[in-house]
Design a protein around this motif. Structure first.
Motif, mmCIF file in Angstrom:
data_model
loop_
_atom_site.group_PDB
_atom_site.id
_atom_site.type_symbol
_atom_site.label_atom_id
_atom_site.label_comp_id
_atom_site.label_asym_id
_atom_site.label_seq_id
_atom_site.Cartn_x
_atom_site.Cartn_y
_atom_site.Cartn_z
ATOM 1 N N PHE A 187 -19.239 -7.122 -6.614
ATOM 2 C CA PHE A 187 -17.718 -6.895 -6.773
ATOM 3 C C PHE A 187 -17.479 -6.664 -8.203
ATOM 4 O O PHE A 187 -16.860 -5.552 -8.686
ATOM 5 C CB PHE A 187 -16.923 -7.917 -6.107
ATOM 6 C CG PHE A 187 -15.344 -7.387 -6.173
ATOM 7 C CD1 PHE A 187 -14.878 -6.511 -5.515
ATOM 8 C CD2 PHE A 187 -14.871 -8.149 -7.179
ATOM 9 C CE1 PHE A 187 -13.380 -6.206 -5.460
ATOM 10 C CE2 PHE A 187 -13.211 -7.837 -7.083
ATOM 11 C CZ PHE A 187 -12.811 -7.299 -6.360
ATOM 12 N N ALA B 104 -16.446 1.053 -12.625
ATOM 13 C CA ALA B 104 -15.226 1.585 -12.919
ATOM 14 C C ALA B 104 -14.774 1.912 -14.308
ATOM 15 O O ALA B 104 -14.116 2.625 -14.503
ATOM 16 C CB ALA B 104 -14.317 1.246 -11.729
ATOM 17 N N ASP C 190 -6.333 7.239 -1.694
ATOM 18 C CA ASP C 190 -5.245 6.196 -1.713
ATOM 19 C C ASP C 190 -5.648 4.961 -1.200
ATOM 20 O O ASP C 190 -5.235 4.049 -1.496
ATOM 21 C CB ASP C 190 -3.976 6.978 -0.898
ATOM 22 C CG ASP C 190 -3.624 8.288 -1.178
ATOM 23 O OD1 ASP C 190 -2.976 8.404 -2.372
ATOM 24 O OD2 ASP C 190 -3.571 9.373 -0.398
ATOM 25 N N ALA D 40 -10.864 -1.804 -6.512
ATOM 26 C CA ALA D 40 -9.906 -2.821 -7.127
ATOM 27 C C ALA D 40 -9.551 -2.255 -8.436
ATOM 28 O O ALA D 40 -8.429 -2.277 -8.885
ATOM 29 C CB ALA D 40 -10.364 -4.275 -6.940
ATOM 30 N N ALA D 41 -10.870 -2.083 -9.239
ATOM 31 C CA ALA D 41 -10.475 -1.763 -10.868
ATOM 32 C C ALA D 41 -9.719 -0.480 -10.851
ATOM 33 O O ALA D 41 -8.640 -0.239 -11.782
ATOM 34 C CB ALA D 41 -11.693 -1.497 -11.298
ATOM 35 N N LEU D 42 -9.640 0.424 -10.001
ATOM 36 C CA LEU D 42 -8.987 1.687 -10.037
ATOM 37 C C LEU D 42 -7.363 1.506 -9.258
ATOM 38 O O LEU D 42 -6.635 2.569 -9.213
ATOM 39 C CB LEU D 42 -9.578 2.869 -9.423
ATOM 40 C CG LEU D 42 -11.019 3.266 -10.245
ATOM 41 C CD1 LEU D 42 -11.731 4.109 -9.211
ATOM 42 C CD2 LEU D 42 -10.569 3.805 -11.588
ATOM 43 N N GLY D 43 -7.097 0.286 -8.683
ATOM 44 C CA GLY D 43 -5.849 0.186 -8.196
ATOM 45 C C GLY D 43 -5.697 0.732 -6.774
ATOM 46 O O GLY D 43 -4.514 0.909 -6.640
ATOM 47 N N LYS D 44 -6.553 0.899 -6.225
ATOM 48 C CA LYS D 44 -6.545 1.733 -4.642
ATOM 49 C C LYS D 44 -5.929 0.701 -3.681
ATOM 50 O O LYS D 44 -6.078 -0.662 -3.949
ATOM 51 C CB LYS D 44 -7.924 2.201 -4.349
ATOM 52 C CG LYS D 44 -8.519 3.078 -5.197
ATOM 53 C CD LYS D 44 -7.687 4.367 -5.444
ATOM 54 C CE LYS D 44 -8.158 5.449 -6.360
ATOM 55 N NZ LYS D 44 -7.253 6.453 -6.583
ATOM 56 N N GLY D 45 -5.480 1.140 -2.776
ATOM 57 C CA GLY D 45 -4.883 -0.012 -1.377
ATOM 58 C C GLY D 45 -6.084 -0.123 -0.819
ATOM 59 O O GLY D 45 -6.704 0.525 -0.111
ATOM 60 N N LEU D 46 -6.701 -1.402 -0.960
ATOM 61 C CA LEU D 46 -8.041 -1.743 -0.451
ATOM 62 C C LEU D 46 -7.979 -2.532 0.719
ATOM 63 O O LEU D 46 -7.033 -3.329 0.926
ATOM 64 C CB LEU D 46 -8.739 -2.762 -1.482
ATOM 65 C CG LEU D 46 -10.200 -3.292 -1.176
ATOM 66 C CD1 LEU D 46 -11.182 -2.376 -0.806
ATOM 67 C CD2 LEU D 46 -10.685 -4.442 -2.097
ATOM 68 N N MET E 243 -16.258 -3.384 -10.592
ATOM 69 C CA MET E 243 -15.312 -3.312 -11.620
ATOM 70 C C MET E 243 -15.782 -2.801 -12.797
ATOM 71 O O MET E 243 -15.101 -1.896 -13.751
ATOM 72 C CB MET E 243 -14.693 -4.642 -11.817
ATOM 73 C CG MET E 243 -13.724 -5.080 -10.479
ATOM 74 S SD MET E 243 -12.624 -6.600 -10.708
ATOM 75 C CE MET E 243 -11.525 -5.853 -11.888
ATOM 76 N N ARG F 134 1.478 3.532 -3.639
ATOM 77 C CA ARG F 134 1.081 4.987 -3.437
ATOM 78 C C ARG F 134 2.325 6.024 -3.710
ATOM 79 O O ARG F 134 2.375 6.939 -4.372
ATOM 80 C CB ARG F 134 0.516 5.192 -1.976
ATOM 81 C CG ARG F 134 -0.924 5.547 -1.925
ATOM 82 C CD ARG F 134 -1.920 4.593 -2.147
ATOM 83 N NE ARG F 134 -1.909 3.869 -3.459
ATOM 84 C CZ ARG F 134 -2.402 2.672 -4.076
ATOM 85 N NH1 ARG F 134 -2.500 1.659 -3.158
ATOM 86 N NH2 ARG F 134 -2.445 2.257 -5.220
ATOM 87 N N ILE G 150 0.885 -1.042 -0.020
ATOM 88 C CA ILE G 150 0.000 -0.015 -0.011
ATOM 89 C C ILE G 150 0.981 1.103 -0.190
ATOM 90 O O ILE G 150 0.652 2.215 -0.740
ATOM 91 C CB ILE G 150 -0.903 -0.044 1.277
ATOM 92 C CG1 ILE G 150 -1.827 -1.039 1.295
ATOM 93 C CG2 ILE G 150 -1.623 1.293 1.247
ATOM 94 C CD1 ILE G 150 -2.868 -1.412 2.470
#
Lengths: 148, 148, 148, 148, 148, 148, 148, 148
Positions: free
Chosen positions: H96, H103, G79, G102-108, H100, E73, E69
């Motif tokens: 989910f 997005a 973020d 998830a699709a936007l690549g965020k820290g989930l 996706m 970032r 993470i």
């Protein structure tokens, strides 16, 4: 060179048929995409498939959303988006498609008569060519297809 | 929660002032962007800065391209794009802005009177809210700003 | 409205100083970015920091790559990229920057004398404004900054 | 491994024919795209299709915009962009194409004689290979096509 | 000109402190981001926060995912990514960070001793500068910050 | 379901042949891409095509850049990137490819022996599967291809 | 290191308050974004601002679209996206937010009790951390904020 | 017009077979993609290929990650994503997938019974069509395929 071309905008004259006929006659390497040009089914698809609505707003909403699946895919998939503005109707959907095409960096060609140049100036400014008639659009497409 | 909001579309009524007044009165965390709302300088900027043109087309072209620097930046930078359609003029530039906003995934809010619902259905379908008046737009913006 | 502006291209006249002076005099909300305009340190940075090279090609290569960190960041970060073509030198780096700016959808403003219009036509075609002198560039920037 | 290759830049020698001949002779899995290499039709396409212009600037503008539909599509669609700089003309359009290719992350191959290394250093720095002649370009393409 | 810089790679020498000291001493406009340089907490964060694991694989997995993470970032947010390879350990994570930085088009600076040039050639080829020591990295950063 | 698969990493064992044999034997709908697995031509391509270099650094540089055209295209084009780490050599290029694949959101599968789990934890954390041998990789690919 | 964090999901317990209290008590460099956690105004915003609807579907639709302006902006701007699944309700909106993140690549980061691990496995697989309680989420956030 | 369609969501009824049968019967130009609809192999693929796990969490994790290679590729590759919610199970993976798809700007079609409208309102709001049964989905697909 081959292109995918979306023919957006006015649906009350036969301009798309002229382009398709030219593609066929000249054997141009163009894959043509169109919106639903059948006015009634385009307006009614929402309620006829998904059920009636009392309010006109929601009837229009359901139809426009279903049609947007086709329109959005067609614009995304295209190399060139041709948008024709006729002399009738509001044609805000044509201008909306032009906005999407511009934002996605597509090769935008606009066709309209010269008497509506002023209100179309923002769209013309985003276009790579502004044609006055369909014959000019066809000539541009033919020119762009040539191999060297 | 803070947002950047672009107020696109009709420039002949004082709807932007109403929104700005509400932002000030309610101290809303909104950064407001607008097009050039001075009609004359907007039309003339091309030729007045870069030199006269004989053809109206190129006069419009030069102005529209300069203005597009502002419009495109404003839309790209915004979280929310509000587009108001009035009861006059072609307003294709408003629909064009809506198309750009939709293609870029912005939060689109459209305002227009109910009698033009049908020709605006494609744009309404891409909107997150369709308001009938500026008061509703203000209420939506206020609602979205609330902190929890 | 605030913009970040990258001043690319010709480094042998004082055109950037004119723009900076105007920004200061008129208190324009512009954040100005520039390349290294010190010709010697720009050419020598590679070998002076990372060690000598026998071949001129690698000397140039090391310098150009270090400088590209600045140029690429500046273009990516800008709302508006101004590229000035002077009357000397090849200036391929200026055209290269214009190509990057165009591909990234930046608001491109090109400045050049009218006698080099023909070889610059592809770059002018991608520009939102083609100015003949720096005063016009300043006027455009001032115009775009106005608040409404 | 198969690639789409755009051959940009200088149009006054037969370097593209050499590459095409090699592709044919060696049966290389390459799809070759080119600009319009016919100088006259490239310069005149705007006015010959869309109508005459009094000012040279607008004549060039209309042509360059139409041609940009082809150039932009070709660069976007390519895996590899080869740009050749000759010993004549300004060739700013070649540098502009290189800038677009670099911004889009394409595999850029530049070909030019060694005496213009210094003014091309920014473009060479963005290239994956800098060739001195077309034979080297062909060898690189052949090498990249090999299957393992 | 201001940059955000991520200092990736080797964590067993004081190279980051040297850069931070230079930033402070020279008042450079750099925002420095780092990974967790505390080896133990970096390895143990997964199990110490989210619960023990019997298998080493899952212990490492939980830690590496939490740390990703920060790393992801930091790389996304950076203008410049500096990756230092030391003379010990596998350092695959450093090479992995370099790959992410390259794919995202960041300004990549690599630092390593000359005896490991060959195995690092792919990473060096994606870098805008290859330094042999931290002093050179500092000089590059200082050079890039200069205003003109 | 059909996939394009890039087989990155270690080139000193026959693991790619095992996968290709399985694809053929089981008629799997997989398009396999590989790097140049011929070690000598991979190292020498730069100088053999573009001319000798005295410094090893530039020899490696020219080769690595040419090869990066293939590697970058292959990763971008792939649905799945398989990276195998062997028991010898630095293999930083393999980790670099994994970083690119992760940044581009590819389906990453990593293969390595269990004794190097700890130094590979960051890469494993980005992977969708961590296999201990090529047979497992083949089983995963076969599983993903099944139609329902 | 500073992060923007969106706290999505369950709105019937005080887990967001716990995180905000920790941010305040430990002075963590976190900018917290939340959905509208007032259940009634969230459900009613559409009809209360834009006018009543007879059908529940359209009442919900208008509210959900207005709220999506906030949710989508919050996820894009973050973020880190924390999604908590409670023990009641369908919570499909929480899973939907996780999919966008998830699709936007965020820290989930996902938080849920262990008895719902199986139905949440696809979401957990996309997460960088799976916490069993809010205290663990706070510890992860605190850990990620540390400066080195 | 041809589309690629991913059929996500519920796997316990034969709705996918109905769509496939319609595609076949009406010869629709649709390329259908599906998840693994064999429940057991979907749950067990991780441990059966990559080795047993004691904890259920890691068993599920390994399976879900392998399956995500298929799901993510399928959603990315699709023009249209259809997500069906049944009357049983948590179905968070369906929500989910819808997140996706939204997005990524896909044409989202949701199918569910009317009694779960309220908890699905956020997902319905992102959809281009909300169908009550599979027959409606088929009619929409057929309608979108028509050529004009």
């Amino acid at each position: 060179m081959r292109y995918t071309v979306y023919l957006s905008g006015e649906i009350h004259t036969d301009w798309r048929d002229k382009i398709k006929a030219a593609v066929k006659a000249q054997n141009l390497p163009l894959d043509i995409l169109t919106p639903n040009t059948d006015h009634d089914s385009s307006d009614d698809c929402g309620v006829s498939i998904l059920g009636q609505e009392e309010k006109v707003f929601w009837k229009d909403h359901k139809a426009a959303k279903i049609n947007s699946i086709r329109h959005t895919r067609a614009i995304e998939r295209s190399d060139i988006v041709v948008v024709r503005f006729g002399d009738k109707y509001k044609q805000w959907n044509a201008a909306f498609d032009a906005g999407m095409a511009a934002a996605l960096g597509k090769g935008l060609i606009v066709e309209h008569a010269t008497d509506i140049t002023h209100p179309l100036k923002e769209i013309d400014a985003a276009a790579m060519a502004v044609a006055e008639n369909t014959e000019q659009v066809i000539q541009i497409l033919e020119y762009l297809c040539r191999d060297y």
